[in-house]
Write a protein that holds these residues in place. Structure first.
Motif, mmCIF file in Angstrom:
data_model
loop_
_atom_site.group_PDB
_atom_site.id
_atom_site.type_symbol
_atom_site.label_atom_id
_atom_site.label_comp_id
_atom_site.label_asym_id
_atom_site.label_seq_id
_atom_site.Cartn_x
_atom_site.Cartn_y
_atom_site.Cartn_z
ATOM 1 N N GLN A 265 -99.246 1.824 12.908
ATOM 2 C CA GLN A 265 -100.132 1.714 11.756
ATOM 3 C C GLN A 265 -100.684 3.080 11.351
ATOM 4 O O GLN A 265 -100.864 3.358 10.162
ATOM 5 C CB GLN A 265 -101.280 0.747 12.069
ATOM 6 C CG GLN A 265 -100.822 -0.674 12.360
ATOM 7 C CD GLN A 265 -100.071 -1.282 11.177
ATOM 8 O OE1 GLN A 265 -100.335 -0.959 10.029
ATOM 9 N NE2 GLN A 265 -99.138 -2.175 11.480
ATOM 10 N N GLN B 62 -92.060 -0.760 7.582
ATOM 11 C CA GLN B 62 -93.435 -1.203 7.377
ATOM 12 C C GLN B 62 -93.672 -2.641 7.813
ATOM 13 O O GLN B 62 -94.759 -3.168 7.606
ATOM 14 C CB GLN B 62 -93.820 -1.048 5.902
ATOM 15 C CG GLN B 62 -93.902 0.393 5.438
ATOM 16 C CD GLN B 62 -94.173 0.494 3.961
ATOM 17 O OE1 GLN B 62 -93.548 -0.172 3.143
ATOM 18 N NE2 GLN B 62 -95.124 1.340 3.603
ATOM 19 N N GLU C 103 -100.975 -6.436 2.034
ATOM 20 C CA GLU C 103 -101.426 -7.116 3.233
ATOM 21 C C GLU C 103 -102.338 -8.284 2.877
ATOM 22 O O GLU C 103 -102.900 -8.341 1.772
ATOM 23 C CB GLU C 103 -102.165 -6.116 4.121
ATOM 24 C CG GLU C 103 -101.268 -4.997 4.610
ATOM 25 C CD GLU C 103 -101.903 -4.215 5.729
ATOM 26 O OE1 GLU C 103 -102.959 -4.663 6.225
ATOM 27 O OE2 GLU C 103 -101.355 -3.171 6.107
#
Length: 443
Positions: free
Chosen positions: A208, A368, A395
Motif C-alpha cells: 500500500q 493494484q 476503493e
C-alpha cells in the motif's frame, strides 16, 4: 565457470523438455488434435518418422551432456564463436591474420579477483586506493618481481572512474568488497580496469505504501516497453509512453539498449512522482524449444528475442538505486483482457491505443489488486436504486464511488419535506375507479 555451468544446466533442461514433448506427440495418433495444455499428434506419417529419428538424436545428446555435467566438465572457449567466425571472414572484417591473432590472445590476457569485505580497500589481490594507485599481490613463484613491500607489485599508471566514481570511493574507504578485472583492449591499445560490486538485498516495503502515488504498468515486447501511468484508483492518466530498444546486434549492444530504455523509464517515473513499477513475471524457458510449437518459427523467434531475464535483473538493480519499487504480477491473460476491456475505451480521434498499451493498463491494475475489467454487473431492481453500471475502480471508502443520483429540487414535485413523516390511512374498500383516498399528515 559458474556461468558456463548454469548454461550447461539450462541446456540439459531444454533437451529434457524437447524429449518429453516429442515422446508425448509420438504417443498420440497421427492427426490427433491438441488442446491448450498439451499438443496433439503429428500431422503425417512422414513427420512422425522424422521426429522418431530426432528423438534418438536428442536422447544421445542428453546422455553426453549428463556425463559432462556430472563430471564437472564444460566445453567453452572465451569469446571463441565470434572470433572464429571472424577468422573465416578476414576480408569482410578488414583484419589481417596477425591482427586477428592479437585479438584472440587478448581475450585470454586478463586478471580478475573477487573482493572481500573487511580487507584493506575491499580486495586483497588487486588493491586500488582512493587516489587511483593500483597494486597486485604476486604469487609465491613471482615474489622476486615485487617492487613494494609484502610481495606486491605497484603499477605506474593511475586509475580513475568517470562513472559512479563517488560510489566506488565510498565503498573503498569503508573496506567493502569490490571485484576488479584488468584486460587489454586491442583496438585502442590500452589496458582497462573494471570495478564491480553487489548491492545490498532490496528492501521490501508494504504494498500500500508503494502504490500510494500510483503505479506505472510495463508490458514487455520484443522491441519496446509499452507503459501507462495509473492513479491510486486504477484510472489511466495522460497518454501511454513507449521506450524502444534494438536487440539485433552483439551482446554488449543489446545490454546497452536495455539499460538505456530502463533509464528513460525510471526518469519518467521520477518526473511523475510514482514510486512503483509493475511488470509481468515472464519466463519463456520452457517455451523456446521447437518441439513445443512445432513449425511456428516466427513465434519461437519472437519469444526468444524478448529479454525477460536480463530486463528483470537490470530493472531490479536500477530501480533500487533510484528508490523505486518493482512489483511482479502474474502475466496470465493480461494482453487479452486488456485489449477486451481497455483498448476501445482509451482510443480517441487523437490517440490510437494499441494492444500493448491496453496490456500495460491491465498489468498495473493487477498490481493494484483491482480487477482488470472496468465495470461490474448492474444491481437488481428495487425501490431505492434502478439498473445502472457502478464503478469499481475506487476503493470502498472513497467518496462518490457509487455515483449517487442527482438530487431532485423540491419545486419539481409536491412531495413533502424530508423531515416530514408521511403515513397513509385507508378508508373503506375502494371499488370505484377514481375514488379518492384519504391522506392524513401528522407533524
Amino acid at each position: 565457470m559458474r556461468l558456463a555451468r548454469r548454461c550447461q544446466a539450462a541446456h540439459l533442461r531444454s533437451l529434457e523438455a524437447g524429449i518429453a514433448a516429442i515422446a508425448h506427440r509420438l504417443a498420440q495418433p497421427i492427426g490427433a488434435k491438441g488442446s491448450k495444455k498439451a499438443p496433439g499428434g503429428y500431422r503425417s506419417r512422414r513427420e512422425w518418422h522424422a521426429k522418431t529419428r530426432r528423438l534418438h538424436v536428442l536422447t544421445d545428446r542428453l546422455q553426453r551432456e549428463r556425463v559432462d555435467f556430472e563430471a564437472g566438465r564444460v566445453h567453452v572457449v572465451r569469446d571463441g564463436k565470434r572470433l572464429l567466425t571472424t577468422r573465416h571472414h578476414l576480408a569482410a572484417a578488414q583484419l589481417t591474420e596477425t591482427q586477428w591473432r592479437e585479438r584472440w590472445q587478448a581475450e585470454r590476457w586478463f586478471l580478475q579477483a573477487d573482493g572481500e569485505s573487511g580487507k584493506r580497500y575491499g580486495n586483497e589481490t588487486i588493491q586500488l586506493t582512493p587516489d587511483g594507485q593500483v597494486s597486485i599481490k604476486l604469487p609465491a613463484p613471482l615474489a622476486h618481481l615485487a617492487n613494494a613491500g609484502h610481495g606486491r607489485y605497484v603499477l605506474a599508471a593511475r586509475v580513475c572512474f568517470a562513472h559512479r566514481g563517488q560510489e566506488w570511493a565510498d565503498r573503498v574507504e569503508a573496506n567493502r568488497a569490490v571485484a576488479y578485472r584488468i584486460h587489454l583492449e586491442v583496438a585502442r591499445g590500452r589496458w582497462y580496469l573494471t570495478a564491480s560490486w553487489q548491492h545490498q538485498p532490496t528492501t521490501i516495503i508494504p504494498l500500500q505504501a508503494a502504490l500510494a502515488g500510483g503505479v506505472i504498468g510495463v508490458d514487455t515486447n520484443a522491441d519496446h516497453l509499452a507503459t501507462w501511468r495509473l492513479d491510486g484508483h486504477g484510472n489511466p492518466i495522460g497518454n501511454p509512453r513507449r521506450f524502444g530498444y534494438d536487440l539485433s546486434d552483439a551482446a554488449g549492444h543489446r545490454d546497452a539498449q536495455v539499460r538505456h530504455a530502463l533509464t528513460r523509464l525510471l526518469h519518467w517515473a521520477r518526473e511523475c512522482g510514482v514510486a512503483a513499477i509493475a511488470i509481468e513475471d515472464l519466463d519463456f524457458a520452457h517455451d523456446k524449444t521447437r518441439e513445443k510449437h512445432g513449425r511456428n518459427k516466427r513465434f519461437r523467434r519472437l519469444i526468444s528475442g524478448m529479454p525477460t531475464g536480463r530486463l528483470r535483473a537490470r530493472l531490479t538493480s536500477m530501480a533500487e538505486g533510484a528508490g523505486i519499487s518493482v512489483i511482479a504480477v502474474d502475466p496470465a491473460y493480461t494482453s487479452r483482457w486488456g485489449a477486451q476491456h481497455w483498448q476501445n475505451p482509451l482510443t480517441s480521434r487523437t490517440r490510437q491505443t494499441t494492444r500493448h498499451d491496453a496490456a500495460a493498463v491491465a498489468i498495473a491494475r493487477r498490481a493494484q489488486q483491482y480487477p482488470i475489467r472496468r465495470r461490474t454487473p448492474p444491481p437488481p431492481h428495487d425501490q431505492s436504486d434502478r439498473v445502472g453500471h457502478r464503478s469499481i475502480q475506487a476503493e470502498p471508502c472513497a467518496a462518490g464511488r457509487e455515483e449517487s443520483r442527482h438530487r431532485t429540487p423540491d419545486h419539481a414535485h409536491d412531495a413533502p419535506s424530508p423531515d416530514t413523516a408521511r403515513t397513509r390511512e385507508t378508508s373503506a374498500p375502494n371499488t370505484v375507479r377514481g375514488a379518492p383516498v384519504q391522506l392524513t399528515f401528522t407533524g
